[in-house]
Design a protein around this motif. Structure first.
Motif, PDB file in Angstrom:
ATOM      1  N   ALA A 268     -11.209   2.095   3.007  1.00 18.77           N
ATOM      2  CA  ALA A 268     -10.360   3.017   3.271  1.00 18.77           C
ATOM      3  C   ALA A 268      -9.563   2.407   5.006  1.00 18.77           C
ATOM      4  N   LEU A 269     -10.466   1.656   5.528  1.00 17.51           N
ATOM      5  CA  LEU A 269      -9.687   1.049   7.020  1.00 17.51           C
ATOM      6  C   LEU A 269      -8.921  -0.010   6.525  1.00 17.51           C
ATOM      7  N   MET A 270      -9.288  -0.968   5.504  1.00 15.58           N
ATOM      8  CA  MET A 270      -8.320  -2.123   5.024  1.00 15.58           C
ATOM      9  C   MET A 270      -7.515  -1.622   3.849  1.00 15.58           C
ATOM     10  N   GLN A 271      -7.283  -0.341   3.643  1.00 13.30           N
ATOM     11  CA  GLN A 271      -6.391   0.231   2.554  1.00 13.30           C
ATOM     12  C   GLN A 271      -6.570  -0.873   1.348  1.00 13.30           C
ATOM     13  N   THR A 358     -21.525 -11.985   2.360  1.00 19.76           N
ATOM     14  CA  THR A 358     -20.170 -11.873   2.340  1.00 19.76           C
ATOM     15  C   THR A 358     -19.673 -10.336   2.345  1.00 19.76           C
ATOM     16  N   LEU A 359     -18.540  -9.931   3.024  1.00 24.00           N
ATOM     17  CA  LEU A 359     -18.038  -8.912   2.710  1.00 24.00           C
ATOM     18  C   LEU A 359     -16.540  -9.312   2.352  1.00 24.00           C
ATOM     19  N   GLU A 360     -16.052  -8.500   1.415  1.00 21.63           N
ATOM     20  CA  GLU A 360     -14.666  -8.834   0.983  1.00 21.63           C
ATOM     21  C   GLU A 360     -14.054  -7.312   0.529  1.00 21.63           C
ATOM     22  N   VAL A 361     -12.520  -7.864   0.696  1.00 20.68           N
ATOM     23  CA  VAL A 361     -11.638  -6.633   0.151  1.00 20.68           C
ATOM     24  C   VAL A 361     -10.612  -7.260  -0.602  1.00 20.68           C
ATOM     25  N   ALA A 362     -10.199  -6.422  -1.895  1.00 18.51           N
ATOM     26  CA  ALA A 362      -9.238  -6.787  -2.934  1.00 18.51           C
ATOM     27  C   ALA A 362      -8.058  -5.715  -3.082  1.00 18.51           C
ATOM     28  N   ASN A 363      -6.887  -6.261  -3.329  1.00 18.13           N
ATOM     29  CA  ASN A 363      -5.840  -5.359  -3.733  1.00 18.13           C
ATOM     30  C   ASN A 363      -5.582  -4.481  -2.633  1.00 18.13           C
ATOM     31  N   ARG A 364      -4.758  -4.588  -1.787  1.00 21.04           N
ATOM     32  CA  ARG A 364      -4.075  -3.785  -0.683  1.00 21.04           C
ATOM     33  C   ARG A 364      -3.373  -2.684  -1.521  1.00 21.04           C
TER      34      ARG A 364
END
Length: 842
Positions: A268-271, A358-364
């Motif tokens: 949610a934070l990184m949308q 690791t921590l990762e986010v994908a696809n804004r």
């Protein structure tokens, strides 16, 4: 109530079912407009200018927060109002549609969404042109013109709203369509504001074209103000969400839902569409690879990004960012495009200098959004908080594990066994029993004292491995502490529990080799079962411990709990305080049992035996109060009391003209007291008794324990001149060959073999072998339990020298001993320097 099934999502390709009718509607409206309009097209220079303005205001999306609600606003209605007033209707349709094509291309929408938006724009403006043709012609910019333009723009908005609600309902169900309809009021409000601003601009432009200069300056100022507002808004939102994330991590870190809270908040934070946590396997912790996705309430084990990115980030210890806004990594970008991932950011999680995952986010989220370099510091801050929380969570998990497991053997400890036992009792099926088996390792103390605690630890670890390998898969094997191991499981009967205990004991019995030294491992096993022996874990543990203690009295046995064991244990517990008082008040007495030569019946000495007549319990068995003395630290006082009484009576003995030889029993624990030989020497000097008149008897299990621990003390006692005797020989696992290395003078054959000589050939053979080999080693032999003339004759035949038993006399107080001696001695045999002969017992 059964959970309602979520509506099945359709592919976005089904949007053509809405796009086609929209395009057809646009063509129809445009055709009608062309037929009814006086001048449907024209004014292309002004159209080109307004096209540029439409494209410029159509690309950015302005975000505003009103009462904690965020609204996305576009300004496309402003130039549309001006265009509808200044340009012919079909020209407006053309430029508005072209502007939509350009903005959709800039946003890189999917084909289905691209053509849907284009068709929606064309349909809306075509209907707006038709509405204007149906209304009175517009003249001077006044209230009538305002209403006409409001009506035209409202038509555009209503077509757009209907199309959006329709496509959401088609693709995601009626609930999604209803949610889209709920967003209409804010959209209508912003459209009304935009129309009002467009009319103001139109009034200014129709008044003088120089007003464009002022409007341009005002627009530039508004852009600067909005950029400052947007930056402040992003910072405020980021700080608020960072605070919420930190609080959520702190609240969830102890209840096992840390990963759920972490990934949901990070996404949610990184949308982002996806947020993924990767922790490689470490020690007893398995690999963790979990993903939170915007459409799913739970966590997934499906990860959309390639594993090479996270492995690279962990190996290099730096952030890896791939996407449109980041330079380089063209090959990685091609890999992402193949996997339908437009951008991804991978941050290593650190614990000190080490990377733990690791921590990762994908696809804004949104089709126009992308991760940017400005997102990386925020994400790295989040990752730092997450790394600390995860490491603390692992520490808590490790502490919880250690609290319920033994550090040496890695087996569940007593606390864990208690919990499992209570659970088994609760879920026991009718006809089943919950069995609890306690394995007590024999001789561990001797191993620790002789070889060191490291060797003892190896013995315990080996026993744990054997039990774990041999126990049934349904059993829980644990270590109760010290040299005790527990096994619990549900079985069909008590007999099955006893059979299992015997099988496990036999299976774990084997030699152990440590540094070239071979040790024999054996266990005493206690058994207790629910519901026969207890209704909860505490009572079962107490009673299985009593059973194991009873099993130790017969080495290597299996003992089922019975109520007599508990009553005896409770009695011993009550005797602890009474024994101290009895020693202080002189309530204990010493009895004497004669030892007689079998050939000529001469009195050669007496064995000193402690007796206790309790005022409430009556006669207390010696094994009971000796055990109490050992466990309460009073063994030294008890031994000294018997020694003093025996030596005093030996000194005061007048018949025969010389001190009476006395024998005193010692506990194996007494041999560990390095001061005991000196104490014996002092007592011999104090009472003036020659050392050879004192015999110290030690049970076979205490003197022949497989180690050299008692030998130094035995040698010091032998050097004093004291005689040493091995008591109850034959009841243990030792052999006569072991006697060769011990400084002993005498062997006492256990009464169980002597009493069975007359009826059991096996017992007769054992006694015969003991006597023969002992004499070859130069050891005297004393037979205990001589109670019949037949037994006496058999002992004489095999050459046994000395006997002791009820055939001659029971243990007697000293006064009765003198009377017995006076009655039994033959006066004619009393000569100087010789022992008097006793009369033949009738």
């Amino acid at each position: 109530m059964a959970q309602r099934e979520r509506p099945r999502r359709r592919s976005t390709d089904h949007a053509w079912l809405i796009t086609g009718p929209l395009a057809l509607f646009a063509v129809v409206c445009a055709t009608v407009t062309a037929l009814v309009a006086d001048e449907p097209v024209g004014e292309w220079p002004q159209a080109a200018l307004l096209l540029v303005v439409m494209i410029g205001v159509g690309i950015p999306v302005l975000n505003f927060v009103v009462r904690r609600q965020s609204f996305g606003v576009t300004l496309t209605e402003i130039p549309l109002v001006v265009a509808l007033y200044l340009l012919p209707p079909l020209t407006v349709v053309v430029i508005y549609t072209v502007a939509s094509v350009v903005t959709q291309t800039r946003h890189r929408f999917s084909p289905a969404k691209f053509w849907f938006n284009v068709a929606k724009a064309a349909a809306g403006t075509s209907l707006a042109g038709l509405v204007l043709q149906a209304l009175p012609p517009m003249g001077v910019v006044g209230p009538g013109t305002w209403l006409s333009l409001f009506a035209a723009v409202t038509a555009v908005i209503l077509v757009s709203l209907a199309a959006v609600v329709g496509v959401h309902t088609l693709l995601q169900g009626w609930q999604a369509g209803r949610d889209a309809l709920r967003t209409a009021p804010p959209a209508l409000l912003t459209a009304a504001i935009n129309v009002s601003m467009g009319l103001i601009i139109l009034i200014a432009v129709t008044a003088t074209w120089w007003s464009l200069v002022l409007l341009a300056a005002l627009a530039a100022a508004l852009v600067l103000v909005y950029r400052s507002y947007a930056q402040f808004f992003r910072q405020h939102r980021t700080l608020a969400e960072m605070y919420d994330l930190t609080r959520a991590i702190a609240e969830r870190g102890q209840d096992g839902s840390l990963v759920d809270a972490l990934l949901g908040r990070v996404r949610a934070l990184m949308q982002a569409e996806y947020a993924t946590l990767w922790l490689p396997a470490q020690g007893r912790h398995p690999e963790v690879l979990l993903t939170a996705r915007v459409d799913d309430p739970g966590l997934l084990d499906v990860v959309p990004t390639p594993a090479t990115l996270r492995e690279r980030a962990a190996a290099e210890g730096r952030t890896i960012a791939v996407g449109r806004a980041f330079d380089g990594a063209q090959e990685a970008r091609r890999t992402l495009s193949d996997g339908k991932i437009k951008d991804v950011v991978v941050v290593p999680l650190r614990s000190g200098q080490a990377v733990i995952g690791t921590l990762e986010v994908a696809n804004r989220l949104s089709d126009v959004g992308h991760f940017s370099p400005g997102d990386i510091p925020i994400f790295e801050t989040v990752a730092a908080h997450a790394a600390v929380a995860l490491e603390n969570s692992r520490l808590v998990d490790r502490l919880r594990h250690d609290a319920y497991h033994d550090a040496l053997t890695k087996l569940p400890n007593r606390r864990r066994i208690v919990g499992a036992l209570d659970e088994s009792v609760r879920i026991r099926a009718p006809g089943e029993v919950v069995a609890l088996l306690l394995f007590d390792v024999d001789g561990l103390r001797q191993v620790n004292e002789s070889l060191g605690h490291a060797a003892g630890d190896k013995v315990l670890a080996e026993v744990a491995d054997r039990l774990r390998a041999c126990a049934p898969s349904a059993a829980l094997v644990g270590r109760a502490g010290g040299d005790e191991f527990l096994v619990t499981l549900r079985l069909e009967s008590v007999d099955a529990a006893l059979d299992l205990a015997a099988q496990l004991r036999e299976q774990i019995r084997d030699e152990m080799v440590f540094d070239g030294l071979t040790l024999d491992v054996d266990t005493a096993v206690g058994v207790a079962v629910h519901p026969d022996h207890g209704s909860d874990a505490a009572s079962l543990l107490q009673r299985v411990d009593l059973a194991a203690t009873a099993a130790k009295s017969v080495p290597g046995s299996v003992q089922l709990f019975n109520p007599a064991l508990e009553s005896r244990s409770l009695r011993r517990l009550g005797l602890a305080g009474d024994l101290r008082r009895a020693l202080d008040d002189g309530e204990l007495k010493v009895y004497f049992q004669p030892k007689v030569t079998l050939r000529d019946r001469r009195l050669v000495g007496v064995e000193c035996l402690a007796r206790w007549e309790h005022p409430a319990h009556g006669t207390v068995a010696p094994e009971d109060f000796v055990a109490v003395a050992e466990h309460t630290g009073q063994l030294g006082r008890l031994t000294e009391f018997v020694l003093r009484e025996g030596l005093r009576r030996s000194r005061d003995w007048t018949p025969g003209g010389q001190p009476l030889a006395v024998a005193v029993n010692l506990s194996a624990r007494t041999l560990t007291d390095q001061h005991f030989p000196a104490q014996v020497a002092e007592l011999l000097d104090e009472y003036g008794v020659p050392p050879h008149r004192l015999t110290l008897e030690i049970k076979e299990s205490g003197v022949l324990d497989g180690t050299d621990r008692p030998i130094p003390t035995l040698r010091r006692l032998r050097d004093l001149g004291v005689r040493l005797s091995v008591d109850d020989f034959g009841t243990g696992d030792s052999s006569l060959a072991h006697l060769r290395r011990l400084p002993v003078h005498e062997v006492k054959v256990d009464r169980s073999f002597v009493q069975g000589m007359a009826t059991d050939p096996g017992d007769l053979a054992i006694v015969n072998a003991v006597v023969t080999l002992s004499q070859q080693f130069g050891l005297a032999v004393v037979a205990e339990g001589v109670e019949s003339e037949l037994t006496l004759e058999l002992l004489q035949d095999i050459g046994c020298e000395i006997g002791q038993g009820f055939l001659f006399s029971r243990p007697l107080p000293y006064e009765r001993l003198e009377a017995w001696f006076g009655a039994q001695v033959d006066p004619e045999t009393i000569t100087a320097g010789e022992l008097p002969r006793l009369r033949v017992v009738p």
